[in-house]
Design a protein around this motif. Structure first.
Motif, PDB file in Angstrom:
ATOM      1  N   GLU A  47      -0.922 -13.699  -0.315  1.00 20.49           N
ATOM      2  CA  GLU A  47      -0.403 -12.683   0.607  1.00 20.49           C
ATOM      3  C   GLU A  47       0.868 -12.055   0.051  1.00 20.49           C
ATOM      4  OE1 GLU A  47       1.349 -13.473   4.738  1.00 20.49           O
ATOM      5  OE2 GLU A  47      -0.659 -12.715   5.170  1.00 20.49           O
ATOM      6  N   ALA A  48       1.718 -12.875  -0.562  1.00 21.65           N
ATOM      7  CA  ALA A  48       2.955 -12.355  -1.162  1.00 21.65           C
ATOM      8  C   ALA A  48       2.636 -11.446  -2.344  1.00 21.65           C
ATOM      9  CB  ALA A  48       3.846 -13.513  -1.592  1.00 21.65           C
ATOM     10  N   GLN A  49       1.634 -11.823  -3.137  1.00 18.93           N
ATOM     11  CA  GLN A  49       1.219 -10.969  -4.244  1.00 18.93           C
ATOM     12  C   GLN A  49       0.675  -9.638  -3.731  1.00 18.93           C
ATOM     13  OE1 GLN A  49      -1.461 -13.944  -6.040  1.00 18.93           O
ATOM     14  NE2 GLN A  49      -0.350 -13.668  -7.952  1.00 18.93           N
ATOM     15  N   ALA A  50      -0.099  -9.702  -2.642  1.00 13.00           N
ATOM     16  CA  ALA A  50      -0.643  -8.480  -2.050  1.00 13.00           C
ATOM     17  C   ALA A  50       0.481  -7.577  -1.564  1.00 13.00           C
ATOM     18  CB  ALA A  50      -1.580  -8.828  -0.893  1.00 13.00           C
ATOM     19  N   GLN A  51       1.460  -8.165  -0.905  1.00 12.09           N
ATOM     20  CA  GLN A  51       2.586  -7.386  -0.409  1.00 12.09           C
ATOM     21  C   GLN A  51       3.321  -6.711  -1.559  1.00 12.09           C
ATOM     22  OE1 GLN A  51       5.076  -9.568   2.247  1.00 12.09           O
ATOM     23  NE2 GLN A  51       6.326  -7.815   2.794  1.00 12.09           N
ATOM     24  N   SER A  52       3.509  -7.439  -2.653  1.00 14.81           N
ATOM     25  CA  SER A  52       4.171  -6.870  -3.822  1.00 14.81           C
ATOM     26  C   SER A  52       3.364  -5.710  -4.401  1.00 14.81           C
ATOM     27  CB  SER A  52       4.364  -7.963  -4.883  1.00 14.81           C
ATOM     28  OG  SER A  52       4.963  -7.433  -6.047  1.00 14.81           O
ATOM     29  N   SER A  53       2.028  -5.863  -4.437  1.00 11.52           N
ATOM     30  CA  SER A  53       1.159  -4.811  -4.974  1.00 11.52           C
ATOM     31  C   SER A  53       1.220  -3.551  -4.119  1.00 11.52           C
ATOM     32  CB  SER A  53      -0.281  -5.310  -5.064  1.00 11.52           C
ATOM     33  OG  SER A  53      -0.400  -6.362  -5.995  1.00 11.52           O
ATOM     34  N   VAL A  54       1.203  -3.724  -2.802  1.00  9.56           N
ATOM     35  CA  VAL A  54       1.252  -2.570  -1.903  1.00  9.56           C
ATOM     36  C   VAL A  54       2.578  -1.829  -2.036  1.00  9.56           C
ATOM     37  CG1 VAL A  54       1.238  -1.837   0.515  1.00  9.56           C
ATOM     38  CG2 VAL A  54      -0.372  -3.573  -0.263  1.00  9.56           C
ATOM     39  N   LEU A  55       3.665  -2.567  -2.075  1.00 12.98           N
ATOM     40  CA  LEU A  55       4.976  -1.933  -2.192  1.00 12.98           C
ATOM     41  C   LEU A  55       5.133  -1.243  -3.550  1.00 12.98           C
ATOM     42  CD1 LEU A  55       7.236  -4.613  -0.480  1.00 12.98           C
ATOM     43  CD2 LEU A  55       6.380  -2.461   0.471  1.00 12.98           C
ATOM     44  N   SER A  56       4.534  -1.835  -4.585  1.00 16.31           N
ATOM     45  CA  SER A  56       4.559  -1.201  -5.905  1.00 16.31           C
ATOM     46  C   SER A  56       3.778   0.109  -5.876  1.00 16.31           C
ATOM     47  CB  SER A  56       3.966  -2.157  -6.945  1.00 16.31           C
ATOM     48  OG  SER A  56       3.922  -1.546  -8.212  1.00 16.31           O
ATOM     49  N   ALA A  57       2.614   0.108  -5.222  1.00 19.78           N
ATOM     50  CA  ALA A  57       1.819   1.338  -5.099  1.00 19.78           C
ATOM     51  C   ALA A  57       2.566   2.391  -4.291  1.00 19.78           C
ATOM     52  CB  ALA A  57       0.481   1.020  -4.440  1.00 19.78           C
TER      53      ALA A  57
END
Length: 296
Positions: free
Chosen positions: A174-184
């Motif tokens: 979930e933390a990785q997903a959050q990082s990916s979304v914020l990066s996008a």
């Protein structure tokens, strides 16, 4: 290293505390006892002994002046052990965990998993049938069993370790997903539209990351044969929409949807107006742009 906890009946807090220490410290000499001489001689004691003193490795919580969380919730032994040893345990519980996500995952497990055990152990929250704490307590031998409490404790600890590891791995994902979304979100040219290269949980990033202008998320299905254009809800876990898809699209499929929406490869638009799809990323983005234009 000598580690001690109490003998006899066990609860979720001491079982999980042991599981955390086993991952954080590796091999150690472990004893379950109430013998004061053995307790005094130990390097680390938890859930027994009547002393809370971090410098001396004492982690009991049964005294009058018991340790509390910043919000006033009393700690149980697992809360104390997770607080001080959880970060060291995480690389074994969630192999490959990103160093920059360690604190995020630690906090997620603390507030979403460990806190509930603290509350149950201290009687702060009611414990209904099926609660994790009761599942762990069910490993205690029955009156008719020949199994020793120590053997049952280790069996419970193996079970607890599996649950904790899965929780940590999910929190990491979930933390990785959050990082990916914020990066996008940082890369997008239009803050109202984000394109993700795979399907992943994105709501937490939207609401905790302050993406207030975001209206649509674009992402592929599991095998990347089509792309979704999903509206962003006004609040978490809601089917409402910050901006709904056009009324004229809703409930249409394939050619009829494509013709009405003005794209070549449309798949569908949900009757609820919160999601639609196309067979290409480009068309999915175009759907978002058309919906924004229609809503202005």
């Amino acid at each position: 290293m000598k580690v001690v906890t109490h003998s006899g009946t066990f609860h979720a807090d001491d079982v999980f505390a042991f599981s955390i220490l086993r991952e954080a410290l590796g091999i150690f000499d472990f004893t379950r006892t109430r013998d004061t001489a053995l307790i005094d001689a130990a390097d680390l004691v938890f859930d027994v002994g009547g002393v809370y003193d971090i410098a001396r490795g004492r982690y009991d919580h049964h005294m009058r002046d018991l340790p509390r969380r910043p919000d006033g919730t009393p700690y149980s032994s697992v809360g104390l052990i997770w607080r001080d040893f959880g970060r060291n345990a995480l690389p074994n519980l969630a192999p490959g965990i990103d160093e920059d996500l360690l604190d995020v995952v630690w906090k997620d497990i603390d507030t979403g998993f460990v806190l509930a055990i603290d509350q149950a152990d201290n009687g702060v929250a009611s414990v209904s049938q099926g609660h994790l704490s009761l599942l762990i307590e069910a490993f205690n031998p029955t009156w008719a069993s020949d199994q020793s409490y120590d053997d049952a404790f280790l069996e419970a600890a193996d079970f607890a370790r599996g649950i904790l590891a899965r929780a940590c791995q999910q929190a990491h994902a979930e933390a990785q997903a959050q990082s990916s979304v914020l990066s996008a979100a940082r890369r997008t040219q239009d803050p109202r539209i984000i394109v993700l290269n795979r399907k992943l949980p994105w709501e937490k990033a939207v609401f905790e990351g302050g993406l207030r202008d975001l209206l649509f998320i674009i992402y592929p299905n599991e095998d990347a044969t089509s792309w979704y254009c999903r509206t962003v809800p006004p609040e978490p876990n809601s089917f409402g929409q910050r901006l709904s898809l056009p009324e004229a699209w809703r409930g249409l499929q394939e050619e009829e949807f494509s013709r009405t929406a003005g794209i070549a490869d449309g798949v569908f638009c949900h009757p609820g107006g919160f999601i639609c799809g196309a067979r290409s990323q480009e068309s999915a983005v175009r759907l978002a742009e058309k919906a924004i234009a229609a809503g202005q």
